[in-house]
Motif scaffolding. Structure first.
Motif, PDB file in Angstrom:
ATOM      1  N   PRO A   1       0.804  -1.227   0.000  1.00  0.00           N
ATOM      2  CA  PRO A   1       0.000   0.000   0.000  1.00  0.00           C
ATOM      3  C   PRO A   1       0.831   1.269   0.000  1.00  0.00           C
ATOM      4  CG  PRO A   1      -0.145  -1.139   2.117  1.00  0.00           C
ATOM      5  CD  PRO A   1       0.530  -2.077   1.166  1.00  0.00           C
ATOM      6  N   ALA A   2       2.129   1.145   0.293  1.00  0.00           N
ATOM      7  CA  ALA A   2       3.014   2.311   0.231  1.00  0.00           C
ATOM      8  C   ALA A   2       3.481   2.597  -1.197  1.00  0.00           C
ATOM      9  CB  ALA A   2       4.225   2.103   1.145  1.00  0.00           C
TER      10      ALA A   2
ATOM     11  N   VAL B   1      -4.659   4.673  -2.767  1.00  0.00           N
ATOM     12  CA  VAL B   1      -5.372   3.858  -1.785  1.00  0.00           C
ATOM     13  C   VAL B   1      -5.965   4.776  -0.730  1.00  0.00           C
ATOM     14  CG1 VAL B   1      -5.200   1.998  -0.088  1.00  0.00           C
ATOM     15  CG2 VAL B   1      -3.779   1.930  -2.151  1.00  0.00           C
ATOM     16  N   CYS B   2      -7.261   4.623  -0.456  1.00  0.00           N
ATOM     17  CA  CYS B   2      -7.938   5.422   0.562  1.00  0.00           C
ATOM     18  C   CYS B   2      -8.608   4.485   1.567  1.00  0.00           C
ATOM     19  CB  CYS B   2      -9.011   6.309  -0.072  1.00  0.00           C
ATOM     20  SG  CYS B   2      -8.395   7.550  -1.222  1.00  0.00           S
ATOM     21  N   ARG B   3      -8.370   4.738   2.847  1.00  0.00           N
ATOM     22  CA  ARG B   3      -9.120   4.039   3.895  1.00  0.00           C
ATOM     23  C   ARG B   3     -10.241   4.960   4.340  1.00  0.00           C
ATOM     24  NH1 ARG B   3      -8.533  -0.419   7.082  1.00  0.00           N
ATOM     25  NH2 ARG B   3      -6.386  -0.781   6.404  1.00  0.00           N
ATOM     26  N   VAL B   4     -11.449   4.455   4.297  1.00  0.00           N
ATOM     27  CA  VAL B   4     -12.619   5.293   4.571  1.00  0.00           C
ATOM     28  C   VAL B   4     -13.495   4.645   5.634  1.00  0.00           C
ATOM     29  CG1 VAL B   4     -12.589   6.340   2.286  1.00  0.00           C
ATOM     30  CG2 VAL B   4     -13.912   4.261   2.662  1.00  0.00           C
ATOM     31  N   GLU B   5     -14.565   5.338   6.028  1.00  0.00           N
ATOM     32  CA  GLU B   5     -15.350   4.911   7.175  1.00  0.00           C
ATOM     33  C   GLU B   5     -16.463   3.925   6.845  1.00  0.00           C
ATOM     34  OE1 GLU B   5     -16.455   9.217   6.531  1.00  0.00           O
ATOM     35  OE2 GLU B   5     -15.595   7.666   5.262  1.00  0.00           O
ATOM     36  N   ARG B   6     -16.557   3.484   5.602  1.00  0.00           N
ATOM     37  CA  ARG B   6     -17.588   2.499   5.262  1.00  0.00           C
ATOM     38  C   ARG B   6     -17.233   1.132   5.824  1.00  0.00           C
ATOM     39  NH1 ARG B   6     -15.444  -1.058   1.847  1.00  0.00           N
ATOM     40  NH2 ARG B   6     -13.894  -0.411   0.303  1.00  0.00           N
TER      41      ARG B   6
END
Length: 232
Positions: A69-70, A76-81
């Motif tokens: 992921p680097a 790459v996005c980490r989201v609240e879903r």
């Protein structure tokens, strides 16, 4: 669709084309915040496409990424879903309903099944039979997953939503285990209906959404990128 129907809740409809993920994400957050502060704010359905991007749900594990992921070649996005990793790209119709479920049915399972039903009805006019698989959220056609669903609900106000693979380049899915499901392939509507377009599916989806959610969709006369005073 232009004239509100009696006994139906009003929902503002936006068609936006290809929009960077972070912009649509920030916009959703702003509408949710506004609806919490001002409950009279209209519900919203935002339909768009995204440039290539991978998104991870808030509890998702990186073990389903087939890359580091680097690695800056991939956004790459980490989201609240909820849910695991998925992929967005042009040719995929993405829908973000921002609804106050207190005016519908305050039940997350009910809402997920409603979103599945919207997709199933939207693809039916093309002769495609969408299917559910017990225990797995989403919609399948002939064993191929063609729609992913991931939501976030706060104080019964929804955000995030669904993504239908109409005619995207599916190569990007090879870099992940989509939704953490290793034994079921991802597909697109174009595999079954060559030449199908996002605009065709969007037309049917708008009709299906209004029917399933029992709303009157009011097309916006401006972009959501402009602060939409009409939401109030």
């Amino acid at each position: 669709m232009m004239n509100p129907e009696p006994n139906r809740r009003l929902c503002q409809l936006y068609h936006e084309g290809v929009v960077p993920y972070h912009i649509a994400w920030e916009w959703q957050q702003s509408v949710v915040a506004r609806k919490k502060a001002h409950p009279e704010t209209k519900d919203v359905l935002l339909l768009l496409e995204h440039p290539p991007v991978y998104t991870l749900g808030q509890g998702a594990t990186t073990e389903f990424l087939n890359f580091d992921p680097a690695d800056t070649r991939y956004e790459v996005c980490r989201v609240e879903r909820g849910g695991e990793v998925t992929y967005h790209a042009p040719g995929q119709l993405v829908g973000y309903p921002i609804l106050d479920l207190k005016h519908y049915q305050p039940d997350l399972h009910w809402y997920l099944r409603q979103l599945e039903e919207v997709v199933i009805r939207a693809i039916a006019p093309f002769g495609l039979q969408g299917e559910r698989i017990a225990g797995l959220t989403g919609v399948w056609v002939d064993g191929h997953k063609i729609a992913a669903i991931g939501i976030k609900v706060s104080r019964w106000i929804t955000m995030h939503g669904f993504a239908i693979n109409v005619c995207p380049d599916l190569e990007g899915f090879r870099q992940i285990v989509p939704c953490g499901i290793r034994d079921r392939p991802v597909g697109s509507l174009a595999q079954f209906i060559p030449g199908i377009s996002v605009s065709q599916v969007r037309h049917e989806l708008v009709t299906a959404f209004a029917e399933v959610m029992n709303v009157s969709l009011i097309p916006a006369n401006h972009s959501f990128l402009i602060e939409p005073a009409s939401l109030a």
